[in-house]
Design a protein around this motif. Structure first.
Motif, mmCIF file in Angstrom:
data_model
loop_
_atom_site.group_PDB
_atom_site.id
_atom_site.type_symbol
_atom_site.label_atom_id
_atom_site.label_comp_id
_atom_site.label_asym_id
_atom_site.label_seq_id
_atom_site.Cartn_x
_atom_site.Cartn_y
_atom_site.Cartn_z
ATOM 1 N N THR A 77 0.833 -1.203 0.000
ATOM 2 C CA THR A 77 0.000 0.000 0.000
ATOM 3 C C THR A 77 0.866 1.251 0.000
ATOM 4 O O THR A 77 0.574 2.232 -0.704
ATOM 5 C CB THR A 77 -0.942 -0.008 1.216
ATOM 6 O OG1 THR A 77 -1.706 -1.218 1.217
ATOM 7 C CG2 THR A 77 -1.889 1.178 1.172
ATOM 8 N N ARG A 78 1.946 1.222 0.775
ATOM 9 C CA ARG A 78 2.865 2.363 0.766
ATOM 10 C C ARG A 78 3.458 2.579 -0.628
ATOM 11 O O ARG A 78 3.563 3.724 -1.098
ATOM 12 C CB ARG A 78 3.985 2.148 1.782
ATOM 13 C CG ARG A 78 3.582 2.376 3.228
ATOM 14 C CD ARG A 78 4.813 2.417 4.129
ATOM 15 N NE ARG A 78 5.670 3.550 3.797
ATOM 16 C CZ ARG A 78 6.870 3.745 4.318
ATOM 17 N NH1 ARG A 78 7.370 2.863 5.179
ATOM 18 N NH2 ARG A 78 7.581 4.805 3.990
ATOM 19 N N LEU A 79 3.868 1.508 -1.271
ATOM 20 C CA LEU A 79 4.429 1.642 -2.617
ATOM 21 C C LEU A 79 3.437 2.330 -3.549
ATOM 22 O O LEU A 79 3.807 3.233 -4.310
ATOM 23 C CB LEU A 79 4.806 0.274 -3.179
ATOM 24 C CG LEU A 79 6.170 -0.293 -2.804
ATOM 25 C CD1 LEU A 79 6.302 -1.710 -3.348
ATOM 26 C CD2 LEU A 79 7.302 0.582 -3.357
ATOM 27 N N ALA A 80 2.182 1.901 -3.495
ATOM 28 C CA ALA A 80 1.172 2.463 -4.394
ATOM 29 C C ALA A 80 0.954 3.951 -4.118
ATOM 30 O O ALA A 80 0.929 4.773 -5.049
ATOM 31 C CB ALA A 80 -0.140 1.690 -4.254
ATOM 32 N N LEU A 81 0.803 4.310 -2.845
ATOM 33 C CA LEU A 81 0.468 5.687 -2.500
ATOM 34 C C LEU A 81 1.674 6.614 -2.584
ATOM 35 O O LEU A 81 1.588 7.733 -3.110
ATOM 36 C CB LEU A 81 -0.126 5.733 -1.090
ATOM 37 C CG LEU A 81 -1.480 5.064 -0.886
ATOM 38 C CD1 LEU A 81 -1.861 5.091 0.592
ATOM 39 C CD2 LEU A 81 -2.555 5.736 -1.722
ATOM 40 N N GLU A 82 2.814 6.174 -2.067
ATOM 41 C CA GLU A 82 3.957 7.077 -1.952
ATOM 42 C C GLU A 82 4.654 7.299 -3.286
ATOM 43 O O GLU A 82 5.195 8.387 -3.525
ATOM 44 C CB GLU A 82 4.919 6.568 -0.883
ATOM 45 C CG GLU A 82 4.306 6.660 0.513
ATOM 46 C CD GLU A 82 5.206 6.152 1.622
ATOM 47 O OE1 GLU A 82 6.422 6.437 1.594
ATOM 48 O OE2 GLU A 82 4.689 5.452 2.521
ATOM 49 N N THR A 83 4.639 6.303 -4.168
ATOM 50 C CA THR A 83 5.205 6.553 -5.497
ATOM 51 C C THR A 83 4.334 7.527 -6.274
ATOM 52 O O THR A 83 4.842 8.355 -7.043
ATOM 53 C CB THR A 83 5.388 5.246 -6.285
ATOM 54 O OG1 THR A 83 4.152 4.521 -6.320
ATOM 55 C CG2 THR A 83 6.470 4.368 -5.671
ATOM 56 N N LEU A 84 3.032 7.458 -6.072
ATOM 57 C CA LEU A 84 2.137 8.432 -6.699
ATOM 58 C C LEU A 84 2.436 9.831 -6.178
ATOM 59 O O LEU A 84 2.510 10.804 -6.944
ATOM 60 C CB LEU A 84 0.683 8.054 -6.404
ATOM 61 C CG LEU A 84 -0.407 8.968 -6.959
ATOM 62 C CD1 LEU A 84 -0.378 9.004 -8.480
ATOM 63 C CD2 LEU A 84 -1.788 8.488 -6.468
ATOM 64 N N ALA A 85 2.643 9.926 -4.868
ATOM 65 C CA ALA A 85 2.912 11.230 -4.259
ATOM 66 C C ALA A 85 4.259 11.791 -4.707
ATOM 67 O O ALA A 85 4.381 12.992 -4.996
ATOM 68 C CB ALA A 85 2.871 11.107 -2.735
ATOM 69 N N ILE A 86 5.286 10.943 -4.782
ATOM 70 C CA ILE A 86 6.608 11.453 -5.130
ATOM 71 C C ILE A 86 6.680 11.844 -6.600
ATOM 72 O O ILE A 86 7.390 12.781 -6.979
ATOM 73 C CB ILE A 86 7.716 10.431 -4.772
ATOM 74 C CG1 ILE A 86 9.066 11.145 -4.557
ATOM 75 C CG2 ILE A 86 7.862 9.367 -5.833
ATOM 76 C CD1 ILE A 86 9.113 12.009 -3.352
ATOM 77 N N ARG A 87 5.929 11.152 -7.453
ATOM 78 C CA ARG A 87 5.886 11.541 -8.872
ATOM 79 C C ARG A 87 5.310 12.947 -9.017
ATOM 80 O O ARG A 87 5.859 13.792 -9.728
ATOM 81 C CB ARG A 87 5.050 10.538 -9.664
ATOM 82 C CG ARG A 87 4.945 10.860 -11.152
ATOM 83 C CD ARG A 87 4.051 9.855 -11.865
ATOM 84 N NE ARG A 87 4.607 8.515 -11.800
ATOM 85 C CZ ARG A 87 5.538 8.057 -12.623
ATOM 86 N NH1 ARG A 87 6.036 8.841 -13.575
ATOM 87 N NH2 ARG A 87 5.996 6.831 -12.510
ATOM 88 N N SER A 88 4.221 13.190 -8.315
ATOM 89 C CA SER A 88 3.598 14.506 -8.369
ATOM 90 C C SER A 88 4.517 15.567 -7.763
ATOM 91 O O SER A 88 4.611 16.690 -8.275
ATOM 92 C CB SER A 88 2.262 14.474 -7.632
ATOM 93 O OG SER A 88 1.621 15.717 -7.678
ATOM 94 N N ALA A 89 5.220 15.201 -6.675
ATOM 95 C CA ALA A 89 6.128 16.153 -6.035
ATOM 96 C C ALA A 89 7.252 16.570 -6.979
ATOM 97 O O ALA A 89 7.593 17.753 -7.074
ATOM 98 C CB ALA A 89 6.703 15.541 -4.766
ATOM 99 N N ALA A 90 7.827 15.596 -7.681
ATOM 100 C CA ALA A 90 8.936 15.898 -8.590
ATOM 101 C C ALA A 90 8.495 16.819 -9.729
ATOM 102 O O ALA A 90 9.293 17.606 -10.243
ATOM 103 C CB ALA A 90 9.521 14.608 -9.143
ATOM 104 N N GLU A 91 7.232 16.716 -10.090
ATOM 105 C CA GLU A 91 6.718 17.563 -11.173
ATOM 106 C C GLU A 91 6.466 18.996 -10.715
ATOM 107 O O GLU A 91 6.403 19.905 -11.544
ATOM 108 C CB GLU A 91 5.415 16.959 -11.706
ATOM 109 C CG GLU A 91 5.610 15.628 -12.429
ATOM 110 C CD GLU A 91 4.297 14.928 -12.740
ATOM 111 O OE1 GLU A 91 3.246 15.359 -12.197
ATOM 112 O OE2 GLU A 91 4.317 13.953 -13.515
ATOM 113 N N ARG A 92 6.356 19.210 -9.389
ATOM 114 C CA ARG A 92 5.959 20.525 -8.880
ATOM 115 C C ARG A 92 6.980 21.125 -7.919
ATOM 116 O O ARG A 92 6.740 22.193 -7.357
ATOM 117 C CB ARG A 92 4.620 20.405 -8.123
ATOM 118 C CG ARG A 92 3.454 19.971 -8.979
ATOM 119 C CD ARG A 92 2.293 19.546 -8.079
ATOM 120 N NE ARG A 92 1.080 19.289 -8.836
ATOM 121 C CZ ARG A 92 0.034 20.077 -8.874
ATOM 122 N NH1 ARG A 92 0.047 21.210 -8.192
ATOM 123 N NH2 ARG A 92 -1.030 19.773 -9.576
#
Length: 217
Positions: A77-92
């Protein structure tokens, strides 16, 4: 008072003072915390929302058990949620985000070898959530929080060696560098490697941990 009760119970669970499986008897907790029953009950409900406590109506409350199955579920669950969050963070990612993350990372490096692990845990949490909040979502960091807290119960029991701490610090730096560079793919790769390595370390410690789990009373 409820916030104070929740914070102290959280500390006791994370430190192992209240191990997995411990029956959280209200009378014992009110005496230990020198509080009335109402804020202690509310504190337990807050920890239930974080996944650290299980409350069974008309039976009582327990510190949630640890298990290999729960660890794997938490990790996926962490992999699913945190990779989504870090992808968005890197874009912004902004210069202000980078400054805040560097400060938290510096604090973690400074505190990680100390006898009291709680300040290091807080700095570690601050580092990751500074990154996740940089993605701009209001809900994603909130969704990550209970899974993170459950994961911390497993991670908190492991004390890395100095070499291990150096590797962890390098992994954190790689995540931050990818965000600063605005490279979502590199950020996801670095975070995934970090989480997988943490999972491996925790799995190696699990047999000893499970041997010490308290039986529900």
């Amino acid at each position: 008072m409820a916030e104070t009760a929740a914070a102290e119970l959280h500390r006791m669970i994370m430190s192992g003072e209240l191990p997995a499986g411990t029956h959280l008897r209200l009378a014992d907790l009110t005496a230990a915390l020198d509080m009335s029953a109402m804020p202690v009950r509310e504190g337990l409900r807050r920890l239930e929302a974080l996944g650290l406590v299980e409350i069974i109506p008309h039976k009582g409350a327990w510190v949630r058990d640890v298990s290999l199955d729960d660890l794997l579920d938490t990790h996926q669950t962490r992999l699913a949620l945190e990779t989504l969050a870090i992808r968005s963070a890197a874009e912004r990612f902004t210069a202000q985000d980078a400054e805040a993350a560097r400060h938290a990372l510096h604090e973690h490096a400074k505190l990680a070898g100390a006898d009291d692990p709680i300040p290091a845990r807080q700095a570690h949490t601050a580092f990751h959530f500074t990154l996740y909040r940089a993605g701009g979502s209001r809900w994603l960091p909130r969704a990550i929080e209970p899974v993170w807290e459950n994961s911390e119960r497993y991670r908190f029991a492991t004390r890395p060696t100095p070499d291990g701490l150096a590797h962890i610090q390098a992994e954190h730096q790689a995540i931050l560098d990818a965000c600063v560079a605005g490279d979502p793919e590199a950020a996801v790769t670095a975070l995934t490697r970090h989480l997988e390595n943490a999972m491996r370390r925790i799995q190696e410690s699990m047999p000893a941990r499970l041997a010490g789990v308290a039986e529900p009373a």
